[in-house]
Design an enzyme around this catalytic site. Structure first.
Site, PDB file in Angstrom:
ATOM      1  N   VAL A  31      23.382  63.771  50.701  1.00 26.55           N
ATOM      2  CA  VAL A  31      22.782  62.533  50.204  1.00 26.55           C
ATOM      3  C   VAL A  31      21.277  62.721  49.957  1.00 26.55           C
ATOM      4  O   VAL A  31      20.767  62.411  48.878  1.00 26.55           O
ATOM      5  CB  VAL A  31      23.029  61.372  51.201  1.00 26.55           C
ATOM      6  CG1 VAL A  31      22.281  60.128  50.750  1.00 26.55           C
ATOM      7  CG2 VAL A  31      24.514  61.089  51.305  1.00 26.55           C
ATOM      8  N   ALA A  65      11.875  66.258  55.404  1.00 24.52           N
ATOM      9  CA  ALA A  65      12.239  66.970  56.628  1.00 24.52           C
ATOM     10  C   ALA A  65      13.742  67.143  56.711  1.00 24.52           C
ATOM     11  O   ALA A  65      14.500  66.302  56.228  1.00 24.52           O
ATOM     12  CB  ALA A  65      11.761  66.196  57.838  1.00 24.52           C
ATOM     13  N   THR A  88      19.969  61.056  57.223  1.00 26.21           N
ATOM     14  CA  THR A  88      20.635  61.878  58.231  1.00 26.21           C
ATOM     15  C   THR A  88      21.741  61.028  58.865  1.00 26.21           C
ATOM     16  O   THR A  88      21.909  59.861  58.522  1.00 26.21           O
ATOM     17  CB  THR A  88      19.669  62.289  59.354  1.00 26.21           C
ATOM     18  OG1 THR A  88      19.389  61.136  60.164  1.00 26.21           O
ATOM     19  CG2 THR A  88      18.367  62.824  58.801  1.00 26.21           C
ATOM     20  N   LYS A 144      24.000  54.959  59.428  1.00 30.41           N
ATOM     21  CA  LYS A 144      24.540  53.654  59.853  1.00 30.41           C
ATOM     22  C   LYS A 144      24.267  53.340  61.309  1.00 30.41           C
ATOM     23  O   LYS A 144      24.600  52.269  61.787  1.00 30.41           O
ATOM     24  CB  LYS A 144      26.065  53.648  59.686  1.00 30.41           C
ATOM     25  CG  LYS A 144      26.560  54.014  58.317  1.00 30.41           C
ATOM     26  CD  LYS A 144      28.090  54.086  58.330  1.00 30.41           C
ATOM     27  CE  LYS A 144      28.622  54.676  57.049  1.00 30.41           C
ATOM     28  NZ  LYS A 144      28.589  56.123  56.990  1.00 30.41           N
ATOM     29  N   GLU A 158      21.677  49.104  52.508  1.00 25.54           N
ATOM     30  CA  GLU A 158      22.800  48.749  51.618  1.00 25.54           C
ATOM     31  C   GLU A 158      23.888  49.816  51.618  1.00 25.54           C
ATOM     32  O   GLU A 158      25.083  49.516  51.572  1.00 25.54           O
ATOM     33  CB  GLU A 158      22.253  48.523  50.197  1.00 25.54           C
ATOM     34  CG  GLU A 158      23.292  48.258  49.132  1.00 25.54           C
ATOM     35  CD  GLU A 158      24.049  46.946  49.338  1.00 25.54           C
ATOM     36  OE1 GLU A 158      23.497  45.901  49.006  1.00 25.54           O
ATOM     37  OE2 GLU A 158      25.194  46.980  49.841  1.00 25.54           O
ATOM     38  N   VAL A 169      27.447  50.465  53.922  1.00 26.32           N
ATOM     39  CA  VAL A 169      28.806  50.002  53.632  1.00 26.32           C
ATOM     40  C   VAL A 169      29.060  50.162  52.139  1.00 26.32           C
ATOM     41  O   VAL A 169      28.273  49.698  51.322  1.00 26.32           O
ATOM     42  CB  VAL A 169      28.981  48.515  54.012  1.00 26.32           C
ATOM     43  CG1 VAL A 169      30.414  48.073  53.765  1.00 26.32           C
ATOM     44  CG2 VAL A 169      28.581  48.265  55.452  1.00 26.32           C
ATOM     45  N   ASP A 184      33.897  54.934  61.930  1.00 25.18           N
ATOM     46  CA  ASP A 184      33.066  54.691  60.755  1.00 25.18           C
ATOM     47  C   ASP A 184      33.346  53.310  60.167  1.00 25.18           C
ATOM     48  O   ASP A 184      32.434  52.567  59.814  1.00 25.18           O
ATOM     49  CB  ASP A 184      33.349  55.806  59.726  1.00 25.18           C
ATOM     50  CG  ASP A 184      32.470  55.652  58.513  1.00 25.18           C
ATOM     51  OD1 ASP A 184      31.239  55.672  58.695  1.00 25.18           O
ATOM     52  OD2 ASP A 184      33.010  55.487  57.408  1.00 25.18           O
ATOM     53  N   LYS A 189      30.952  49.882  59.944  1.00 29.69           N
ATOM     54  CA  LYS A 189      30.702  49.156  58.699  1.00 29.69           C
ATOM     55  C   LYS A 189      31.068  47.686  58.843  1.00 29.69           C
ATOM     56  O   LYS A 189      30.333  46.803  58.384  1.00 29.69           O
ATOM     57  CB  LYS A 189      31.492  49.786  57.550  1.00 29.69           C
ATOM     58  CG  LYS A 189      30.956  51.151  57.154  1.00 29.69           C
ATOM     59  CD  LYS A 189      31.895  51.836  56.186  1.00 29.69           C
ATOM     60  CE  LYS A 189      31.327  53.167  55.698  1.00 29.69           C
ATOM     61  NZ  LYS A 189      32.339  53.969  55.020  1.00 29.69           N
ATOM     62  N   GLY A 227      30.545  59.479  48.372  1.00 29.83           N
ATOM     63  CA  GLY A 227      30.059  60.472  47.421  1.00 29.83           C
ATOM     64  C   GLY A 227      28.545  60.496  47.437  1.00 29.83           C
ATOM     65  O   GLY A 227      27.895  59.454  47.564  1.00 29.83           O
TER      66      GLY A 227
END
Ligand code: ADP
Ligand code: ASP
Ligand code: MG
Length: 807
Positions: A468, A497, A548, A572, A599, A602, A671, A675, A789
């Site tokens: 990401v 970093a 991260t 999250k 944002e 989720v 996970d 969410k 993704g």
């Protein structure tokens, strides 16, 4: 024409001086400073010698070498050089004797000190006088006269004026004058006009002789909007009025020594600031009438050597003469006050003085008000030290509403607290005091908001360079130019970093080769290092972007928000942590007027949280949420088939980079639970992860122990899954892992849905969410699309960043 230390500091610059002076078409008086750095060296060497340390000799030899080398390089061999060398050597040998003297007696009087520094200008001026054709050398000690007041040498303007007029009755083509140095009008001993005083020498001569103009040649293109050493985007101001220049110089714009302005202003002689290294440049002109331009302010300057002394007490209210006594006591002790602020309640007066004057000022005031202090009418006076004063200056501020609002609003949003402030009714200057450690940031935010309104700067610290983070950096790199030209937004990545290395650069990191730079120049990284560097850089309009999955990094948010740094998290952990922590982060952001956005926690880039926020803010109420929130699980249940067993689908999800780094986080429902908890909280419900009911499809004991063991065990589930899958297929149904919130209760479960269910056709790793609200009751609102993704998640993070820029 006055040439400063850097203008005569190197061979190239001194040759440029020669050219500039020799191309003048009218008679000029040239005033020069000591060779750049020499005054400092003279002072330092004399202090070393006076301490009895023989290493002053090394400093002395450096001084000798600088001058001798300069003579040999710029003056051709011949008679003139020989004569000059004689003079230079004689001065240097006098200097050597004086140093030896103070080394022996270990004492340095102000008088000796003044004699020593005078050698700087005496040496430089004879070198330049020999270098420039037809130059006639004048001894400024003969006509620049001072007298002693409050232990300070002050120019005797009248006497100096008369002597200058007498001395320059007839002007040669080029007159060469050492700046800075003077003599006492009574004793004749050597004095000077204070550090930076060559500007003043030139101004005094220009005024006495009614010069056409005073040119100050230095090493920058002119008077700039702020100190270019602090603000890299500062730019040259074309025109300034005397008042504006005076206000800026007085407040630390080192480019012109403050007393310089008055003599020429009085005679209406324009001052031009020019660059010796760029003689073609237009420079800055300072004169009476100027084009005010369109900007609200002309420049910003500052002094970081500030102490604030506050005289306060209820006994002061309405009493006449308190201020009179404050200022009289300070004046009698030669303490200069550069800022005053008094509240209209009259119960406190704050005074800005230099740090070095603070102790004496307190002593004097405590003495002056000793009776009142004893009676408790006034509190004992103390000083708050190590502060900085900033001034914004410009004649356009007059009668323009909103400048102070803009100024203080900008500071507030960046977490800078104003300790005292002052604006005179002339409205050409607003000054304020901040902690010295906030000075750089204050100057930056103000410069940015008043001068760079063509574009806004957002400074980003990006933590995490994995799928990401890496994708985000790439997207920013691709958009940077366009955002700058079309949106007036400069996205400046000032820190990057990963788990190993961290790189910081307040000028902005070039995103084309950041990975190499991170490896080569990065420092070892840890959450603590990140925190300390970011807070230490104290940079304005900054955003911490967390890409991260680290709990430790999430643990930094509170302190960062407290330091007025916005946080955008793809991570999250924080938003789904204990409700109290979530709430504290939100409240801290609110209190500091910064943003805490997540944002992408989720549904990756899907606008779910923003939509819920919009519904709630406009008065709707979320009654029910039903959703498929795990891209990984949806992918797994879409992928599973007679050919691809359950265990294989998990591997595939990982290869496609949908799953969390540890896929058990997805399979255990953790996970999805995180969410759901986040959505519930944003929808206004206080939900904890433990409160969510779980109906899982992998036995609990699969989640304990090391990851390797899990991979080994998981194929044992394949046969059972296949049997269940076949049954499901025959019934025309599909599996969906559904998260639900209803009546404030949360649950997650593997659900079988038939072809009529809106979740039935959900393809790939997509997410879907149904929001049943008071307004969307019969037909729930549906949001659907890629739920995982790197690039869509990164795009969502990018959108959060952009929404901060839009504040
Ligand atoms: P000189 O030796 O020529 O007298 P100074 O060092 O005294 O030079 O002054 C020039 C320096 O002042 C510049 O190099 C710049 O770093 C600094 N400076 C501080 N504030 C300003 C400003 N507002 N505009 C231009 N220069 C500034
Ligand atoms: N040489 C002196 C100083 O460094 C005076 C000047 O440069 O104007 O302060
Ligand atoms: Mg100077």
């Amino acid at each position: 024409m006055k040439f400063g230390g850097t203008s005569v500091g190197s061979v190239t610059s001194i040759l440029s001086v020669k050219q500039i002076v020799e191309s003048a078409t009218e008679p000029v008086i040239v005033v020069v400073s000591a060779l750049g750095g020499i005054t400092d060296k003279l002072i330092h060497a004399s202090e070393v010698a006076a301490s009895g340390d023989a290493s002053y000799e090394k400093e002395y030899r450096d001084i000798v070498n600088r001058h001798i080398e300069m003579v040999y390089t710029v003056i051709p061999a011949g008679e003139a050089r020989a004569a000059l060398l004689d003079q230079v050597n004689e001065l240097l040998s006098e200097l050597k004797d004086i140093f030896q003297g103070i080394h022996l007696i270990k004492d340095l009087s102000p008088k000796t000190s003044a004699t020593i520094v005078s050698y700087g200008e005496r040496l430089s001026s004879i070198i330049v006088a020999t270098l420039i054709q037809d130059a006639v050398w004048y001894d400024s000690r003969q006509f620049i006269k001072t007298e002693k007041k409050h232990d300070k040498h002050i120019l005797d303007s009248e006497l100096t004026h008369r002597l200058v007029v007498e001395t320059f009755g007839e002007l040669p083509k080029v007159a060469l004058v050492p700046g800075f140095i003077a003599t006492d009008k009574h004793s004749g001993e050597v004095t000077n006009l204070g550090r930076g005083g060559s500007d003043y020498t030139a101004s005094v001569i220009a005024a006495a002789l009614n010069a056409d103009s005073l040119e100050i040649w230095t090493d920058v293109d002119g008077f700039m909007t702020a100190d270019p050493r602090v603000i890299s985007t500062a730019y040259t101001i074309n025109e300034l009025s005397y008042v504006e220049a005076m206000e800026l110089c007085n407040f630390g714009a080192k480019v012109v020594y403050p007393p310089t302005i008055y003599p020429v202003c009085h005679k209406n002689i324009p001052i031009r600031i020019r660059n010796t290294f760029n003689p073609e440049g237009a420079g800055t002109v300072i004169q009476q009438e100027v084009d005010c331009g369109s900007k609200a302010i002309k420049g910003i300057s500052s002094i970081n050597d500030t102490s604030l002394i506050t005289v306060t007490g209820l006994g002061m209210v309405g009493v006449i003469g308190v201020n009179y006594r404050i200022f009289q006591a300070l004046a009698q002790n030669g303490i200069s006050v550069f800022m005053v602020s008094q509240a209209s309640s009259e119960n406190s007066t704050s005074i800005g003085v230099r740090n070095q004057d603070a102790a004496l000022a307190c002593e004097v005031l405590n003495e002056e008000f000793s009776k009142e202090i004893q009676m408790g009418e006034i509190s004992p006076v103390s000083a708050e030290m190590n502060l900085a004063t900033v001034a914004i200056v410009g004649e356009n501020m007059k009668h323009t509403p909103g400048i102070a609002g803009k100024l203080f609003g900008t500071l507030g949003r960046n977490g800078i607290s104003v300790i005292a402030c002052a604006q005179g009714a002339s409205e050409t200057n607003i000054s304020f005091v901040v902690e010295a450690k906030s000075l750089r940031k204050s100057l930056n935010v103000i410069h940015d908001s008043f001068f760079l309104s063509e574009y806004q700067v957002l400074n980003l610290f990006i933590s995490g360079t994995g799928t990401v983070g890496g994708s985000l950096i790439e997207q920013i790199r691709n958009q940077q130019q366009k955002l700058m030209s079309e949106r007036g937004l400069k996205l400046n990545v000032v820190g990057i970093a990963n788990g190993h290395r961290a790189l910081f650069d307040r000028e902005g990191i070039d995103l084309t080769n950041y990975r190499e730079r991170l490896e080569e120049q990065g420092i070892p990284s840890s959450p603590q290092v990140l925190h300390d560097e970011i807070v230490g850089m104290n940079i304005f309009n900054s955003v911490f972007v967390d890409c991260t999955a680290s709990a430790e990094v999430a643990g930094l948010y509170k302190s960062l928000l407290d330091h007025s740094i916005s946080v955008v998290a793809a991570n999250k952990i924080a938003a789904s942590s204990a409700y109290a922590n979530y709430l504290e982060l939100k409240q801290t952001a609110l209190k500091r007027s910064v943003k805490f956005l997540f944002e992408t926690n989720v549904g990756a880039g899907l606008p779910i949280i923003n939509t819920i926020n919009d519904l709630i803010n406009s008065g709707d109420k979320i009654l029910k949420i039903e959703a498929v929130l795990s891209g990984t699980l949806n992918y797994i249940f879409n992928k599973i088939s007679a050919e691809v067993p359950f265990s294989q689908t998990i591997h595939l999800a990982q290869e496609e980079r949908y799953s969390e780094p540890d896929p058990r986080i997805d399979l255990s429902g953790k996970d999805v639970i995180r969410k759901l908890v986040i959505l519930a909280r944003e929808a206004g419900y206080c939900l904890e992860q433990e409160d969510v009911e779980k109906h899982l499809f992998v036995p609990n004991d699969f989640f304990d122990g090391p990851l390797d063991a899990f991979w080994q065990k998981v194929p044992s589930l394949d046969a059972d899954f296949e049997a269940r899958r076949q049954k499901l297929e025959s019934e025309g149904k599909r599996w969906r892992f559904v998260a639900k919130l209803e009546n404030g209760q949360g649950s997650v479960a593997l659900q079988e849905v038939d072809s009529k269910h809106p979740f039935y056709g959900l393809e790939g790793s997509n997410n879907i969410i149904l929001l049943t609200t008071e307004r969307y009751k019969e037909y729930p609102m549906m949001i659907q699309g890629y739920g995982a993704g790197a690039s869509v998640t990164a795009a969502g993070v990018f959108a959060d960043i952009m929404s901060i820029a839009n504040i």
